[in-house]
Design an enzyme around this catalytic site. Structure first.
Site, PDB file in Angstrom:
ATOM      1  N   ARG A  83       0.829  -1.205   0.000  1.00  0.00           N
ATOM      2  CA  ARG A  83       0.000   0.000   0.000  1.00  0.00           C
ATOM      3  C   ARG A  83       0.868   1.262   0.000  1.00  0.00           C
ATOM      4  NH1 ARG A  83      -5.266   1.417   1.261  1.00  0.00           N
ATOM      5  NH2 ARG A  83      -5.591   3.358   2.404  1.00  0.00           N
ATOM      6  N   HIS A  87       0.604   4.279  -2.681  1.00  0.00           N
ATOM      7  CA  HIS A  87       0.311   5.651  -2.265  1.00  0.00           C
ATOM      8  C   HIS A  87       1.460   6.597  -2.585  1.00  0.00           C
ATOM      9  CE1 HIS A  87      -3.437   5.411   0.445  1.00  0.00           C
ATOM     10  NE2 HIS A  87      -3.422   4.363  -0.351  1.00  0.00           N
ATOM     11  N   ASN A 116      -4.378   9.042   4.213  1.00  0.00           N
ATOM     12  CA  ASN A 116      -3.259   8.340   4.840  1.00  0.00           C
ATOM     13  C   ASN A 116      -3.266   8.391   6.365  1.00  0.00           C
ATOM     14  OD1 ASN A 116      -2.247   7.750   2.287  1.00  0.00           O
ATOM     15  ND2 ASN A 116      -0.978   9.584   2.218  1.00  0.00           N
ATOM     16  N   HIS A 218      -6.290  -5.861  -2.693  1.00  0.00           N
ATOM     17  CA  HIS A 218      -7.265  -5.813  -1.596  1.00  0.00           C
ATOM     18  C   HIS A 218      -7.599  -7.207  -1.069  1.00  0.00           C
ATOM     19  CE1 HIS A 218      -9.014  -1.529  -2.487  1.00  0.00           C
ATOM     20  NE2 HIS A 218      -7.761  -1.524  -2.091  1.00  0.00           N
TER      21      HIS A 218
END
Length: 342
Positions: A83, A87, A116, A218
């Protein structure tokens, strides 16, 4: 440029609708409206495999060893590292801007952006450990941006039980700019529909197929209950609503005092293609996950259920994402400390 305008328009329309309905789907807070900043256009300066072979031999092994140790201790950290890579690359490009605690600007940095916050991002301490080891071996050589990319690659390998491995090219420099405001208009929100997702990924040079493929991440990690508040209670008239059984299970967990639930209830700690079966069975948390059952993407969801198909595509998509907005020595640096610019 057209794809960026479409992404901005789609997001603005969604945000207006969210505010109008007092929506809490976005990271646990109503999404604020503010002027979007220009998305970092995709670019691909020369990145090379075995980039540090001569300048810091064994650099990739150092990254891999630390990542393996941390994942053995807590597999959730692996999900956090993947992740973190995503990001980072979607805001300012793959330049480790997500790691900065502060810059020369008085503005808050990306890690304090709404998407975040609240431990939504994890793995910063792992990156720090890797950087410390690499600085001791090869001072001022390995960029934080490459560490994030390598760590995302290695987390993929270990979380897939060593089934998904790929080489990751390197040569990225670290950025000096990091803005919390840029996270809102560059990171796809959990309430996104397919049109918004497609546009936001296209703005980064990624295709519809690659969007569906990367969404497969996911299958691991956890989500805050507030991030899918728009999906509960279940709306039986919504064709993309959670299944009744799944909705009851999730509701029970969220009301039990737990603020998080597993994104994949079947293989929560393994990176595999189970996510796509969950999409078809209406057993996913976010609106953005359920949206993949739309007519435009359903065939890709089914395609990724075939043996070895998703794994092969995920490797390619991760590599391609790693080339977004790469900095060079002309507009970047090799940080001494990943949390601070030099």
């Amino acid at each position: 440029m057209a794809s960026h305008k479409l992404a901005t328009l789609a997001l603005l329309l969604a945000l207006v609708g969210c505010v109008a309905h007092t929506c809490q789907a976005s990271y646990g807070h109503p999404y604020p409206l503010s002027a979007p900043r220009k998305s970092t256009p995709p670019s691909a300066p020369a990145l090379n495999y075995a980039y540090y072979y001569k300048t810091c031999k064994g650099a990739e092994k150092i990254v891999r060893d630390v990542v393996q140790t941390e994942i053995k201790r807590n597999r959730g950290i692996g999900a956090g590292l993947i992740r973190l890579f995503f990001h980072d690359c979607f805001v300012q490009g793959c330049d480790a801007s997500v790691l900065l605690d502060k810059t020369q600007s008085s503005e808050q940095t990306e890690k304090f952006g709404l998407p975040n916050m609240g431990r939504s991002l994890r793995g910063f301490e792992v990156i720090d450990k890797i950087k410390t080891k690499l600085e001791a071996k090869c001072k001022g050589v390995v960029s934080c941006a490459d560490i994030v990319a390598y760590a995302g690659r290695d987390a993929t390998y270990f979380l897939s039980n060593k089934k998904v491995y790929f080489e990751m090219p390197a040569g990225r420099y670290d950025g000096r700019i990091s803005s919390a405001n840029e996270t809102l208009f560059n990171l796809p929100p959990p309430f996104a529909n397919v049109a918004m997702l497609e546009a936001m990924f296209a703005a980064k040079g990624l295709s519809l197929d690659e969007m569906v493929t990367l969404s497969g991440a996911h299958t691991i990690g956890i989500s805050h209950c507030s991030s899918f508040g728009d999906r509960l209670p279940r709306n039986a008239s919504d064709p993309m609503a959670m299944s009744s059984r799944f909705a009851k299970s999730v509701t029970r967990k969220c009301k039990s005092g737990s603020s998080t639930v597993d994104q994949d209830i079947y293989t929560p700690n393994t990176l595999d293609n189970r996510y796509y079966k969950n999409v078809l069975n209406h057993e996913v948390l976010f609106t953005s996950d359920a949206a993949l059952e739309s007519s435009k993407t359903k065939y890709l969801v089914k395609q990724n259920l075939k043996p070895y198909v998703w794994e092969a595509k995920f490797k390619q998509a991760m590599r391609k994402m790693g080339g977004i907005g790469v900095k060079t020595k002309d507009n970047g640096e090799i940080r001494k400390n990943c949390r601070l610019i030099n």
